[in-house]
Design an enzyme around this catalytic site. Structure first.
Site, mmCIF file in Angstrom:
data_model
loop_
_atom_site.group_PDB
_atom_site.id
_atom_site.type_symbol
_atom_site.label_atom_id
_atom_site.label_comp_id
_atom_site.label_asym_id
_atom_site.label_seq_id
_atom_site.Cartn_x
_atom_site.Cartn_y
_atom_site.Cartn_z
ATOM 1 N N ASP A 238 0.838 -1.199 -0.147
ATOM 2 C CA ASP A 238 0.061 -0.035 0.051
ATOM 3 C C ASP A 238 0.947 1.487 -0.045
ATOM 4 O O ASP A 238 1.790 1.354 0.971
ATOM 5 C CB ASP A 238 -0.674 -0.133 1.262
ATOM 6 C CG ASP A 238 -1.777 1.174 1.393
ATOM 7 O OD1 ASP A 238 -1.495 2.188 0.693
ATOM 8 O OD2 ASP A 238 -3.141 1.139 1.985
ATOM 9 N N TYR A 263 -4.826 11.261 -4.257
ATOM 10 C CA TYR A 263 -5.273 12.583 -3.764
ATOM 11 C C TYR A 263 -4.575 13.033 -2.756
ATOM 12 O O TYR A 263 -4.805 14.111 -2.046
ATOM 13 C CB TYR A 263 -6.669 12.385 -3.101
ATOM 14 C CG TYR A 263 -7.162 11.335 -2.230
ATOM 15 C CD1 TYR A 263 -6.588 11.342 -0.810
ATOM 16 C CD2 TYR A 263 -7.955 10.413 -2.641
ATOM 17 C CE1 TYR A 263 -7.054 10.494 -0.092
ATOM 18 C CE2 TYR A 263 -8.028 9.218 -1.769
ATOM 19 C CZ TYR A 263 -7.870 9.323 -0.697
ATOM 20 O OH TYR A 263 -8.082 8.167 0.283
ATOM 21 N N ARG A 412 -0.498 15.369 13.448
ATOM 22 C CA ARG A 412 0.374 15.029 11.911
ATOM 23 C C ARG A 412 0.617 16.192 11.287
ATOM 24 O O ARG A 412 -0.479 16.988 10.647
ATOM 25 C CB ARG A 412 -0.685 13.952 11.084
ATOM 26 C CG ARG A 412 -0.886 12.712 11.681
ATOM 27 C CD ARG A 412 -1.307 11.556 10.737
ATOM 28 N NE ARG A 412 -2.005 12.224 9.865
ATOM 29 C CZ ARG A 412 -2.615 11.446 8.541
ATOM 30 N NH1 ARG A 412 -1.996 10.299 8.083
ATOM 31 N NH2 ARG A 412 -3.518 11.995 7.837
#
Length: 437
Positions: A238, A263, A412
């Site tokens: 992934d 995206y 984050r």
């Protein structure tokens, strides 16, 4: 993302740095002001000098960003490439509005999934003809995992295990469990740092994330792929948090199958189509669990029997989402003339500088980094753990610094080198310091 409304002023955490046990695969590292550290004026001057010397700084002009905003959430949704609005308007008004159904041929709509796949392929280290764009990451992961299980069964019947990254994004785990039920495998969670030790003669498929979505830890794709192959297993990667941020090298490292979204660092837009990589050597035997008419060898024959088309196009299912597909194609123009290696070098420099600024600006014991210090283990984000993380991020956003929050206590900050600069990193850290006083 957290609620951008202004919350009550956050209070510093009661615990000292490092007091809260780090989740698996995290490296917690205390940060805070050092009496001998650089002064704010020095950091601001250095940021200015670094931006002036940055060969990639001019690429920011390829994106549309709000004035006065530091955008550090490109690991959730990339910024808008400047070419996309006009392209999308043309697709809607001329290709759809004027040409109507003729655009499937005259505007090359039909070939878009493979054409855009070839355009994306160099960013993940793949030769042409191995990437098809379409569907979501989850749908492509389901295809990849079931297809991988069928490849493994054909090569070495009787294997029983599907090894899955224990800290994976939840949907990957849900899809893996469903694919395992469908193929008779048993899901075995593993820490990627120790995944090689878990691989053995009973391992059929291995699913791993190149970069952990919470901590930003970069896993060793070459070594883990080699370990999976040594065990006779098929490996699926992934790439959602690595593609567009660092070199991947799918072909160079003989990866079997890979999926990813477009995206985030690829800036394809909200809900942009994902992609599926099928190594050339596996394409003839790849048996998709979703045999749609778009992947048929003769799709307009409308026959009751499914015959897969040759090549990677057998990964197609239904009619492509043309509006978002062609927006992605335009978005990838932002990569013209850009080296992924140069992007990686700037990413590491940015994240190093951000950590230095956080250490200088933020009170001791307030935050700790859970992102690995070593470059070899770091993606293109910095994750900081703190009490009141949701409120802290909301306050940052209210002050024009946009990152995001992951429960229960992680801030984050994604660094997209195509449009993020060193002054952005300095301002973000300085604003964080102001919030904690």
């Amino acid at each position: 993302m957290s609620d951008p409304t202004t919350p009550p002023r956050p209070t510093p955490p009661a615990h000292p740095a490092g007091a809260i046990p780090a989740p698996p695969a995290f490296e917690a590292r205390g940060l805070g002001r050092s009496p001998r550290g650089p002064r704010p004026a020095d950091l601001a001057s250095r940021a200015e000098a670094l931006d002036a010397a940055d060969d990639l700084a001019k690429l920011r002009a390829r994106f549309t960003l709000p004035d006065g905003v530091v955008y550090l959430d490109g690991n959730s949704l990339g910024a808008l490439p400047a070419t996309v609005p006009d392209t999308t308007a043309d697709v809607v008004r001329r290709q759809w509005g004027d040409l109507l159904i003729r655009s499937w041929d005259e505007s090359n709509w039909w070939t878009a999934p493979e054409r855009i796949g070839d355009k994306l392929a160099p960013l993940i280290g793949a030769a042409p003809g191995q990437v098809v764009v379409g569907d979501s990451t989850s749908v492509n992961l389901f295809k990849a995992l079931v297809g991988a299980a069928r490849l493994a069964e054909a090569a070495a019947p009787g294997r029983t295990k599907l090894l899955v990254d224990a800290a994976t994004f939840p949907t990957d785990g849900y899809i893996a469990a469903s694919a395992a039920r469908m193929t008779g495998l048993t899901v075995t969670p593993v820490d990627p740092a120790h995944a090689a030790d878990a691989m053995g003669p009973d391992t059929a498929v291995v699913l791993l994330n190149h970069v952990d979505y919470r901590s930003g830890r970069l896993h060793d794709l070459p070594a883990l792929t080699a370990a999976a192959h040594a065990a006779g297993a098929i490996v699926v990667w992934d790439l959602c948090h690595s593609a567009g941020a660092l070199p991947v090298g799918l072909d160079a490292h003989a990866v079997d199958l890979a999926v990813g979204c477009t995206y985030k660092y690829l800036n394809g837009g909200p809900g942009a189509p994902a992609y599926l990589y099928i190594a050339d050597r596996h394409q003839a035997a790849f048996d998709s669990p979703l045999p749609g008419w778009n992947g048929h060898a003769d799709p307009f024959a409308m026959t009751p029997d499914y015959v897969p088309t040759p090549g990677v196009a057998r990964g197609r299912v239904g009619t492509p989402d043309i509006l978002s597909m062609l927006a992605l194609e335009a978005a990838l123009d932002a990569w013209d003339g850009v080296s992924v290696e140069a992007v990686r070098a700037k990413s590491l420099a940015l994240t190093d500088f951000f950590l230095e600024c956080v250490a200088a600006y933020v009170p001791p014991g307030t935050v700790e980094s859970v992102t690995p210090t070593l470059h070899a283990h770091r993606g293109s984000q910095i994750s900081l753990r703190t009490d009141n993380a949701r409120e802290v991020m909301a306050e940052l956003i209210s002050r024009g610094v946009i990152g995001d929050f992951r429960a229960p206590d992680v801030l984050r900050f994604g660094f997209t080198p195509l449009y993020v600069g060193f002054a952005d990193a300095e301002r973000a850290a300085r604003t964080l310091g102001h919030i904690f006083g």
